[in-house]
Design a protein around this motif. Sequence first.
Motif, PDB file in Angstrom:
ATOM      1  N   VAL A  78      10.164 -10.829  14.242  1.00  0.00           N
ATOM      2  CA  VAL A  78      10.756  -8.883  13.646  1.00  0.00           C
ATOM      3  C   VAL A  78      11.391 -10.166  12.262  1.00  0.00           C
ATOM      4  O   VAL A  78      11.614 -10.739  12.543  1.00  0.00           O
ATOM      5  CB  VAL A  78      11.990  -8.738  14.312  1.00  0.00           C
ATOM      6  CG1 VAL A  78      12.894  -7.808  13.118  1.00  0.00           C
ATOM      7  CG2 VAL A  78      11.648  -8.075  15.047  1.00  0.00           C
ATOM      8  N   VAL A  79      10.460  -9.374  10.900  1.00  0.00           N
ATOM      9  CA  VAL A  79      11.413 -10.121   9.663  1.00  0.00           C
ATOM     10  C   VAL A  79      11.659  -8.888   9.305  1.00  0.00           C
ATOM     11  O   VAL A  79      10.993  -8.889   8.506  1.00  0.00           O
ATOM     12  CB  VAL A  79      10.143 -10.798   9.251  1.00  0.00           C
ATOM     13  CG1 VAL A  79      10.330 -11.377   7.507  1.00  0.00           C
ATOM     14  CG2 VAL A  79       9.196 -11.747   9.996  1.00  0.00           C
ATOM     15  N   ALA A  80      13.142  -9.507   8.275  1.00  0.00           N
ATOM     16  CA  ALA A  80      13.401  -8.497   7.510  1.00  0.00           C
ATOM     17  C   ALA A  80      13.713  -9.525   6.190  1.00  0.00           C
ATOM     18  O   ALA A  80      15.146  -9.656   6.256  1.00  0.00           O
ATOM     19  CB  ALA A  80      14.875  -7.789   8.454  1.00  0.00           C
ATOM     20  N   PRO A  81      13.450  -9.275   5.242  1.00  0.00           N
ATOM     21  CA  PRO A  81      13.730 -10.001   4.271  1.00  0.00           C
ATOM     22  C   PRO A  81      14.623  -8.656   3.166  1.00  0.00           C
ATOM     23  O   PRO A  81      14.764  -7.847   3.438  1.00  0.00           O
ATOM     24  CB  PRO A  81      12.542  -9.970   3.087  1.00  0.00           C
ATOM     25  CG  PRO A  81      11.935  -9.150   3.206  1.00  0.00           C
ATOM     26  CD  PRO A  81      12.137  -8.211   4.830  1.00  0.00           C
ATOM     27  N   ASP A  82      15.507  -9.840   2.489  1.00  0.00           N
ATOM     28  CA  ASP A  82      16.148  -9.272   0.812  1.00  0.00           C
ATOM     29  C   ASP A  82      15.653  -8.995  -0.243  1.00  0.00           C
ATOM     30  O   ASP A  82      15.576 -10.317  -0.681  1.00  0.00           O
ATOM     31  CB  ASP A  82      17.370  -9.876   1.109  1.00  0.00           C
ATOM     32  CG  ASP A  82      18.567  -9.106   2.702  1.00  0.00           C
ATOM     33  OD1 ASP A  82      18.479  -8.411   2.916  1.00  0.00           O
ATOM     34  OD2 ASP A  82      19.338 -10.288   2.508  1.00  0.00           O
ATOM     35  N   PHE A  83      15.093  -8.259  -0.796  1.00  0.00           N
ATOM     36  CA  PHE A  83      14.661  -8.320  -2.186  1.00  0.00           C
ATOM     37  C   PHE A  83      15.185  -9.325  -3.039  1.00  0.00           C
ATOM     38  O   PHE A  83      17.038  -8.740  -2.616  1.00  0.00           O
ATOM     39  CB  PHE A  83      14.369  -6.352  -2.123  1.00  0.00           C
ATOM     40  CG  PHE A  83      12.926  -6.366  -1.338  1.00  0.00           C
ATOM     41  CD1 PHE A  83      11.676  -7.000  -2.074  1.00  0.00           C
ATOM     42  CD2 PHE A  83      13.634  -5.229  -0.752  1.00  0.00           C
ATOM     43  CE1 PHE A  83      10.438  -6.428  -1.680  1.00  0.00           C
ATOM     44  CE2 PHE A  83      12.367  -4.094  -0.457  1.00  0.00           C
ATOM     45  CZ  PHE A  83      10.781  -4.785  -0.574  1.00  0.00           C
ATOM     46  N   LEU A  84      14.747  -9.496  -4.224  1.00  0.00           N
ATOM     47  CA  LEU A  84      15.849 -10.237  -5.107  1.00  0.00           C
ATOM     48  C   LEU A  84      16.838  -9.120  -5.543  1.00  0.00           C
ATOM     49  O   LEU A  84      16.289  -8.341  -6.247  1.00  0.00           O
ATOM     50  CB  LEU A  84      15.261 -10.840  -6.191  1.00  0.00           C
ATOM     51  CG  LEU A  84      14.030 -12.248  -5.171  1.00  0.00           C
ATOM     52  CD1 LEU A  84      13.409 -12.639  -6.576  1.00  0.00           C
ATOM     53  CD2 LEU A  84      15.571 -13.071  -5.083  1.00  0.00           C
ATOM     54  N   GLY A  85      17.973  -9.733  -5.817  1.00  0.00           N
ATOM     55  CA  GLY A  85      18.934  -8.430  -6.205  1.00  0.00           C
ATOM     56  C   GLY A  85      19.861  -7.262  -5.384  1.00  0.00           C
ATOM     57  O   GLY A  85      20.755  -7.058  -5.685  1.00  0.00           O
ATOM     58  N   PHE A  86      19.972  -8.525  -3.853  1.00  0.00           N
ATOM     59  CA  PHE A  86      20.427  -7.202  -2.922  1.00  0.00           C
ATOM     60  C   PHE A  86      20.662  -8.446  -1.335  1.00  0.00           C
ATOM     61  O   PHE A  86      19.420  -9.735  -1.253  1.00  0.00           O
ATOM     62  CB  PHE A  86      19.056  -6.205  -2.641  1.00  0.00           C
ATOM     63  CG  PHE A  86      18.891  -5.534  -2.997  1.00  0.00           C
ATOM     64  CD1 PHE A  86      19.643  -3.775  -3.516  1.00  0.00           C
ATOM     65  CD2 PHE A  86      18.106  -5.563  -4.507  1.00  0.00           C
ATOM     66  CE1 PHE A  86      19.169  -3.288  -4.278  1.00  0.00           C
ATOM     67  CE2 PHE A  86      17.997  -5.084  -4.930  1.00  0.00           C
ATOM     68  CZ  PHE A  86      18.553  -3.384  -4.783  1.00  0.00           C
ATOM     69  N   GLY A  87      21.779  -8.292  -1.002  1.00  0.00           N
ATOM     70  CA  GLY A  87      21.495  -8.665   0.515  1.00  0.00           C
ATOM     71  C   GLY A  87      22.342 -10.109   0.463  1.00  0.00           C
ATOM     72  O   GLY A  87      23.144 -10.395  -0.805  1.00  0.00           O
ATOM     73  N   ARG A  88      21.743 -11.196   1.260  1.00  0.00           N
ATOM     74  CA  ARG A  88      22.048 -12.508   0.876  1.00  0.00           C
ATOM     75  C   ARG A  88      21.057 -13.110   0.339  1.00  0.00           C
ATOM     76  O   ARG A  88      21.362 -13.966   0.174  1.00  0.00           O
ATOM     77  CB  ARG A  88      21.805 -12.978   2.196  1.00  0.00           C
ATOM     78  CG  ARG A  88      22.958 -12.866   3.404  1.00  0.00           C
ATOM     79  CD  ARG A  88      22.590 -13.994   4.751  1.00  0.00           C
ATOM     80  NE  ARG A  88      23.694 -14.337   4.926  1.00  0.00           N
ATOM     81  CZ  ARG A  88      24.240 -14.341   5.847  1.00  0.00           C
ATOM     82  NH1 ARG A  88      24.247 -13.993   7.296  1.00  0.00           N
ATOM     83  NH2 ARG A  88      25.410 -15.696   6.478  1.00  0.00           N
ATOM     84  N   SER A  89      19.709 -12.350  -0.756  1.00  0.00           N
ATOM     85  CA  SER A  89      19.333 -13.158  -2.021  1.00  0.00           C
ATOM     86  C   SER A  89      20.256 -13.436  -2.910  1.00  0.00           C
ATOM     87  O   SER A  89      20.641 -12.713  -3.241  1.00  0.00           O
ATOM     88  CB  SER A  89      17.737 -12.345  -1.624  1.00  0.00           C
ATOM     89  OG  SER A  89      17.430 -12.352  -0.571  1.00  0.00           O
ATOM     90  N   ASP A  90      19.210 -14.075  -4.232  1.00  0.00           N
ATOM     91  CA  ASP A  90      19.939 -14.465  -5.322  1.00  0.00           C
ATOM     92  C   ASP A  90      19.893 -12.984  -6.042  1.00  0.00           C
ATOM     93  O   ASP A  90      19.232 -12.791  -5.467  1.00  0.00           O
ATOM     94  CB  ASP A  90      19.241 -15.287  -6.010  1.00  0.00           C
ATOM     95  CG  ASP A  90      19.838 -16.910  -5.210  1.00  0.00           C
ATOM     96  OD1 ASP A  90      20.764 -16.905  -4.818  1.00  0.00           O
ATOM     97  OD2 ASP A  90      19.377 -18.084  -6.032  1.00  0.00           O
ATOM     98  N   LYS A  91      21.038 -13.169  -7.051  1.00  0.00           N
ATOM     99  CA  LYS A  91      20.514 -11.620  -8.216  1.00  0.00           C
ATOM    100  C   LYS A  91      20.417 -11.918  -9.564  1.00  0.00           C
ATOM    101  O   LYS A  91      21.665 -12.603 -10.185  1.00  0.00           O
ATOM    102  CB  LYS A  91      22.204 -11.004  -7.599  1.00  0.00           C
ATOM    103  CG  LYS A  91      21.958 -10.597  -5.850  1.00  0.00           C
ATOM    104  CD  LYS A  91      23.383 -10.515  -5.516  1.00  0.00           C
ATOM    105  CE  LYS A  91      23.224 -10.103  -4.345  1.00  0.00           C
ATOM    106  NZ  LYS A  91      23.017 -11.344  -3.194  1.00  0.00           N
ATOM    107  N   PRO A  92      19.558 -11.812 -10.340  1.00  0.00           N
ATOM    108  CA  PRO A  92      19.676 -11.984 -11.419  1.00  0.00           C
ATOM    109  C   PRO A  92      20.439 -11.476 -12.264  1.00  0.00           C
ATOM    110  O   PRO A  92      20.319  -9.957 -11.627  1.00  0.00           O
ATOM    111  CB  PRO A  92      18.078 -11.281 -11.340  1.00  0.00           C
ATOM    112  CG  PRO A  92      17.296 -12.182 -10.199  1.00  0.00           C
ATOM    113  CD  PRO A  92      18.461 -11.441  -9.332  1.00  0.00           C
ATOM    114  N   VAL A  93      21.260 -11.452 -13.216  1.00  0.00           N
ATOM    115  CA  VAL A  93      22.014 -10.998 -13.625  1.00  0.00           C
ATOM    116  C   VAL A  93      21.644  -9.891 -14.525  1.00  0.00           C
ATOM    117  O   VAL A  93      22.547  -8.632 -15.540  1.00  0.00           O
ATOM    118  CB  VAL A  93      22.631 -11.451 -14.582  1.00  0.00           C
ATOM    119  CG1 VAL A  93      24.104 -12.731 -12.991  1.00  0.00           C
ATOM    120  CG2 VAL A  93      22.278 -12.277 -15.106  1.00  0.00           C
TER     121      VAL A  93
END
Length: 304
Positions: A78-93
Amino acid sequence: MAIEALRTPEERFANLPGWSYAPHYLDDLPGYEGLRAHYVDEGPRDAEHTFLCLHGEPSWAYLYRKMAPVFLESEARVVAPDFLGFGRSDKPVNDADYTFQFHRDFLLRFIERLDLKRMTLVVQDWGGLLGLTVPVDMPDRVARLLIMNTGFPVGAQPTPGFLAWRKYAADTPDMPVGALLQRANSEITDAEAKAYDAPFPDARYKAGVRRFPQLVPLANEGADEAVMAIGRAARDWWATKFERQSSLGVGLAGPVVGKPVMDNMHKAIRNCPPPLEMEGVGHFVQESGEPLARAALKHWGDLK
């Protein structure tokens, strides 16, 4: 040119209810160097099936906490990524950094980087708008599909519910994410709502939350033809070339993407069996997703 981004402090993700999965990170995806992306990766790396679980707006991988255990029961990966901007991924401002292609290319590079094969795509909301286009570039990596309230990015006529949601997102730069999830799914506890708020210490972290609804292509508003062409190619692939197993669940109480949309999606997926219609279940189907996951795996022969 480097993309300016924020990183949510790790301590905000401590002691999340129902979530014991270790975080994994990548920061070297081609075209996204320096942006750290989070993903969950559980189960044997050489499993027969890999479930790629894709979240939507404004959630993150935590949304799959009730379905992932069922997939793992079948000895799958099971692989579940967070899209950039969400979850524990970095968030471009900067809002302008978020485009359909920004997210889609990220997903393709992520799949390549982990060399995911024999994938069962598990998609809902933006997870579907993006994930359903994967076979346009990677048809040999996709084996099966589990689809919930979502659609193809083909410039369809928007529903009144979607237009109201998009306006709300545009007018609410500091969207109360946890409260929003809780209103949509009343069984979510206060602690779980806090887990949905965890990625966003303040409004500066919510550019992705603001942007996703605005990125849905609408033909009557001059949507990007390149995006809609990808969507049409994806729709055609699922309708004519997809030869393997699928399952579809629809949260009948979803006000944005409900039964009429999902009836059309059911017709668009070649040989898709009758949908599991889930009474009283809202847009975030995964919050009631354990029975759906179990029914799909039993139908496919993965579980007894």
